[in-house]
Design an enzyme around this catalytic site. Sequence first.
Site, mmCIF file in Angstrom:
data_model
loop_
_atom_site.group_PDB
_atom_site.id
_atom_site.type_symbol
_atom_site.label_atom_id
_atom_site.label_comp_id
_atom_site.label_asym_id
_atom_site.label_seq_id
_atom_site.Cartn_x
_atom_site.Cartn_y
_atom_site.Cartn_z
ATOM 1 N N CYS A 75 1.015 -1.084 -0.126
ATOM 2 C CA CYS A 75 0.063 0.084 -0.012
ATOM 3 C C CYS A 75 0.937 1.177 -0.052
ATOM 4 O O CYS A 75 2.047 0.940 0.143
ATOM 5 C CB CYS A 75 -1.077 0.075 1.405
ATOM 6 S SG CYS A 75 -1.915 -1.622 1.455
ATOM 7 N N LYS A 85 -0.635 -6.343 -20.771
ATOM 8 C CA LYS A 85 -0.233 -6.788 -19.474
ATOM 9 C C LYS A 85 -1.058 -7.836 -19.004
ATOM 10 O O LYS A 85 -1.036 -8.966 -18.530
ATOM 11 C CB LYS A 85 -0.191 -5.704 -18.369
ATOM 12 C CG LYS A 85 0.142 -6.188 -16.991
ATOM 13 C CD LYS A 85 1.521 -6.539 -17.130
ATOM 14 C CE LYS A 85 2.061 -6.852 -15.330
ATOM 15 N NZ LYS A 85 3.259 -8.086 -15.477
HETATM 16 C C1 F6R Z 1 5.287 -12.956 -19.803
HETATM 17 C C2 F6R Z 1 3.948 -12.698 -19.350
HETATM 18 C C3 F6R Z 1 2.654 -13.425 -19.711
HETATM 19 C C4 F6R Z 1 1.922 -13.908 -18.667
HETATM 20 C C5 F6R Z 1 0.368 -14.474 -19.295
HETATM 21 C C6 F6R Z 1 -0.592 -14.980 -18.196
HETATM 22 O O1 F6R Z 1 6.261 -12.175 -19.255
HETATM 23 O O2 F6R Z 1 3.804 -11.873 -18.644
HETATM 24 O O3 F6R Z 1 3.432 -14.689 -20.621
HETATM 25 O O4 F6R Z 1 2.427 -14.557 -18.004
HETATM 26 O O5 F6R Z 1 -0.052 -13.607 -20.167
HETATM 27 O O6 F6R Z 1 -0.699 -13.705 -17.477
HETATM 28 P P1 F6R Z 1 -1.471 -13.995 -16.027
HETATM 29 O O7 F6R Z 1 -0.600 -14.493 -15.097
HETATM 30 O O8 F6R Z 1 -2.067 -12.644 -15.519
HETATM 31 O O9 F6R Z 1 -2.547 -14.930 -16.304
#
Ligand code: F6R
Length: 636
Positions: free
Chosen positions: A2, A631
């Site tokens: 936080c 992201k």
């Molecule tokens: C690689 C990366 C992606 C995520 C994938 C899953 O650096 O960031 O391969 O690991 O898109 O994302 P999450 O974990 O948010 O389901």
Amino acid sequence: MCGIIGITRGPGTAGRGTDAQPGEGGGVDQVLGVLLEGLARLEYRGYDSAGLALVGPPDGDGMWRARAANGIRSLDDLTKRAESAPRGATAGIGHTRWATHGRPSEENAHPHADCSGRMALVHNGIIENHIELADELIAEGHLLESETDSEVLAHLIESRLAADPGTGLTGAVRAALGRVRGAFALAVVHSDQPDLIVAARRVSPLLMGLADDATFLASDIPAILGHTRDFFVLEDDEIAELRPGSIRVTAPDGTEVDPAPLHVDWDLDAARKDGYPDFMSKEIHEQPRAVADTLLDRLLPDGTLVLDEVRITNEEFRAINKVFIVACGSSYHAGLMAKYAIEHWARLPVEIDIASEFRYRNPVLDEHTLVIGVSQSGETVDTFQAIREAGKLGAKVLVISNVLDSSMAREADAVLYTRAGPEIGVAATKTHLAQITALEILALYLAQARETLSPADARAMLGAMGVLPDKVATALERASDVEAVAEAYRDSPSFIFLGRQVGYPVALEGALKLKELSYLRAEGFPAGELKHGPIALVEEGTVVIGVATRTPVWEKMMGNVAEVKSRGATVVLVANDGDEETARHADAVLWVPETEYLFAPIVDVVPLQLFAYSLARLHGHDVDRPRNLAKTVTVE
Ligand code: F6R
């Protein structure tokens, strides 16, 4: 993770130096202005809620407090509410929340008040023994209104103040913290002493800043860099009394100490990144903390796993006869790393699938299958749909996520949160290490529940986990050595990554990081599989990066290294410190400390992250925002 902000300026000082805020006669109200501006700068640390408390306004009634919990709009809502705040406060504290204990809501938002409503407190960290303390306080007659660990602190301080009124606010904070286990940075105000802020920290960051007429505190430098360049660092277990233009710091035994000064001449953008050139390197260097926070308070001495949201009973856990992991990208690699630990310790068969593939086959699942969805965002649509499908088929669903109350967390039967804090760089780094850590904790829990690992052996493994943050920190100290290796191979058009057993997912992750950041061809293979095809890619000068730390398959791995070397490959090896035997077979070495082999991925992946990062920077790429990537991937 936080964000905390505070200012005390005393009644006689004119407001100045901040953006105009609603204030006396349309002028500037410095306390309110500093708090709102600081919260905006701290929002990256979490925006589940925002809140502030003011003390000392001449036309106010002791203390004024406002909180808002509206996700990304929390601070906007708080700013609107602050329009009706009394003017001329002498001191104030503010908080922006990344929820850990208790879902994002106004009741759970900081500042938390004591029963009298005259004292308020903001906290960053985790109070491990909050349940035990809350029970005591409730028995004493305190009324706790939130689900948070933090509120307990407010009542504990109130209780100590009531027990010994002569001790003052500082003494009461000291006495309360003597009862607390865990990590904290906190700031406390009381309407009876309206120019005083009492601050304390253990593990969680807290800095103080001094100007002529005001004193500030914040979780990081950028939050208050517009007001001062003269900072002081509060050390673990020290307590500070902040008054306008002065700071007094005392050690745990009450003796006065001189806080270490820190003069900052960076600009604001550099400061937001804590002096790192980009968020990715900042986040890579935050990994020891991410691992340590994820470990904190998770497996109790009696072997019970503390899950954040549990709708699976221990009996149901014991009845599990198969584990199925679903995830994407780096999260899939974390799952693959954990497969070895779950099979080895818990003696459960583990299947793992890429989430987007899982949905379109006809997986064999029933109520005795535990499906683990791994997703830092908790929003990845492929993984979300996979766990929803698993739930429909009757399986128990557990989610590992870094985001409280994410869609996947709400969908699952149980959640184990990683505590890496918000990750801004698109490439997963600190969340990845935190995922592996959480999955290894789960593996130990399953082993204990199934009695395939004795409590003593489990405790020994937990001991080995406890030193992982230090080992990750040691691996990070070699960042400049890794950069030199990247520089040596910067012109290579492609890279092959090799690993065996637990080193195999490390190789996959190294290749993924390299391709997504540097846009170069990089493939990861199980080293033993090479001779079944991929070895045809190897020619004179092909750069092969091998994970050759001392796991039970080290000799086999070195056999595979010899195969590529004899075909002209240039070999870079991840090797354990001092392992000259491995180094003899390498053209360059990426050194890491040795660790229990089932935990080795947590340490061994670090130089590969650094290698990909360095190479991308050498090629002039934006490491925080690699091309074509997002992201959070919410499309199929
Ligand atoms: C690689 C990366 C992606 C995520 C994938 C899953 O650096 O960031 O391969 O690991 O898109 O994302 P999450 O974990 O948010 O389901």
